[in-house]
Design an enzyme around this catalytic site. Structure first.
Site, PDB file in Angstrom:
ATOM      1  N   GLU A  42       0.820  -1.215   0.000  1.00 17.39           N
ATOM      2  CA  GLU A  42       0.000   0.000   0.000  1.00 17.39           C
ATOM      3  C   GLU A  42       0.854   1.266   0.000  1.00 17.39           C
ATOM      4  OE1 GLU A  42      -3.566   1.904   2.828  1.00 17.39           O
ATOM      5  OE2 GLU A  42      -2.194   0.386   3.623  1.00 17.39           O
ATOM      6  N   LYS A 111      -9.702   3.175  -2.046  1.00 19.59           N
ATOM      7  CA  LYS A 111      -9.918   2.527  -0.748  1.00 19.59           C
ATOM      8  C   LYS A 111     -11.242   2.954  -0.128  1.00 19.59           C
ATOM      9  CE  LYS A 111      -7.358   1.624   3.586  1.00 19.59           C
ATOM     10  NZ  LYS A 111      -6.109   1.972   4.312  1.00 19.59           N
ATOM     11  N   CYS A 145      -5.562  -2.869   2.879  1.00 26.95           N
ATOM     12  CA  CYS A 145      -5.269  -2.797   4.315  1.00 26.95           C
ATOM     13  C   CYS A 145      -6.505  -2.893   5.212  1.00 26.95           C
ATOM     14  CB  CYS A 145      -4.474  -1.523   4.577  1.00 26.95           C
ATOM     15  SG  CYS A 145      -3.467  -1.566   6.085  1.00 26.95           S
TER      16      CYS A 145
END
Length: 259
Positions: A42, A111, A145
């Site tokens: 990431e 995200k 994540c």
């Protein structure tokens, strides 16, 4: 069978050029090792310099997309490009790009779950779209994540057919045990391969210690990268997904009308 390369690299804080150079080296090594797919961590272009993204974020992701497309096509290599800090027209975002072996964009994902403990919600615009795509003609999905703490989000993708769940992260060392447990759970409950890459190294506020993993649809860890920097390789057999899902018809037994 796929040969997968996990790029468990350090990320140089606020230094995109050095990070692009490191990723180029990782891609070349993956190609030399005849990998089918390479996966990045990431925010690899900048690290979490969230209050300086106006200076360092990739404008519209153009540099990243051109870079990944060029090397995917050059080496005939599929690339799940982790995620990068992107400067959009009126916002910043944490974006994952994926490219197939022809250099074509197959995935662009913002995200969905900003992580408050690292102030993402203060600086980054959340996405609202799924990240389903096909890679080597296999249905797959990608996450970033904190997304893995939301099992319903990964289940949505698996229920739509995803057989491989790619995860890119900057997951700090104090919670690394949770990282491992969550990934194993996501593999078992979705009867899918989980391919998860975490960075190593330090930024001004955190220490990152890798523990990148590949987990099969039974929940068995078939690759654990430990804490060293480098590319790590394993093979996965996609026929395992069908076998597991046929032996235990979990998706047929769901009661989505209740939940």
């Amino acid at each position: 069978m796929w040969k997968i390369a996990l790029c468990q690299t350090d990320v140089i804080f606020r230094h995109p050029k050095m990070n692009f150079d490191r990723m180029e080296q990782a891609i070349v090594e993956a190609a030399e090792n005849q990998a089918d797919i390479v996966v990045f961590p990431e925010m690899w272009n900048t690290g979490y310099c969230l209050d300086e993204l106006l200076e360092f974020a990739d404008v519209n992701g153009e540099k990243t997309k051109n870079f990944l497309s060029y090397y995917a096509k050059k080496y005939h290599l599929n690339i799940i490009g982790g995620s990068v800090a992107v400067h959009l027209e009126d916002a910043f975002a944490n974006v994952m790009y994926g490219f197939d072996e022809n250099g074509d964009l197959i995935s662009s994902y913002k995200k969905v779950h900003p992580f408050q403990l690292m102030d993402e919600h203060l600086y980054l615009e959340a996405g609202s779209d799924t990240n389903l795509f096909r890679i080597k003609d296999v249905p797959a999905a990608g996450f970033i994540c904190y997304d893995i703490r939301f099992p319903e989000w990964l289940r949505k993708h698996s229920a739509l057919g995803a057989e491989v769940l790619f995860v890119s992260a900057e997951w700090p060392e104090p919670r690394i045990d949770q990282w491992e447990k969550l990934l194993v759970a996501r593999a078992i409950e979705n009867q899918a391969f989980v391919v998860a890459v975490n960075r190593v190294g330090n930024d001004p506020a955190n220490h990152f210690n890798g523990h990148s993993m590949v987990i099969d649809p039974h929940g068995e860890i078939i690759l654990h990268a430990g804490e060293q920097e480098g590319n790590f390789y394993t093979m996965i057999d996609l026929k395992e997904v069908k076998a597991v899902r046929e032996s235990m018809p979990l998706f047929a037994d769901r009661r989505p009308e209740l939940y």
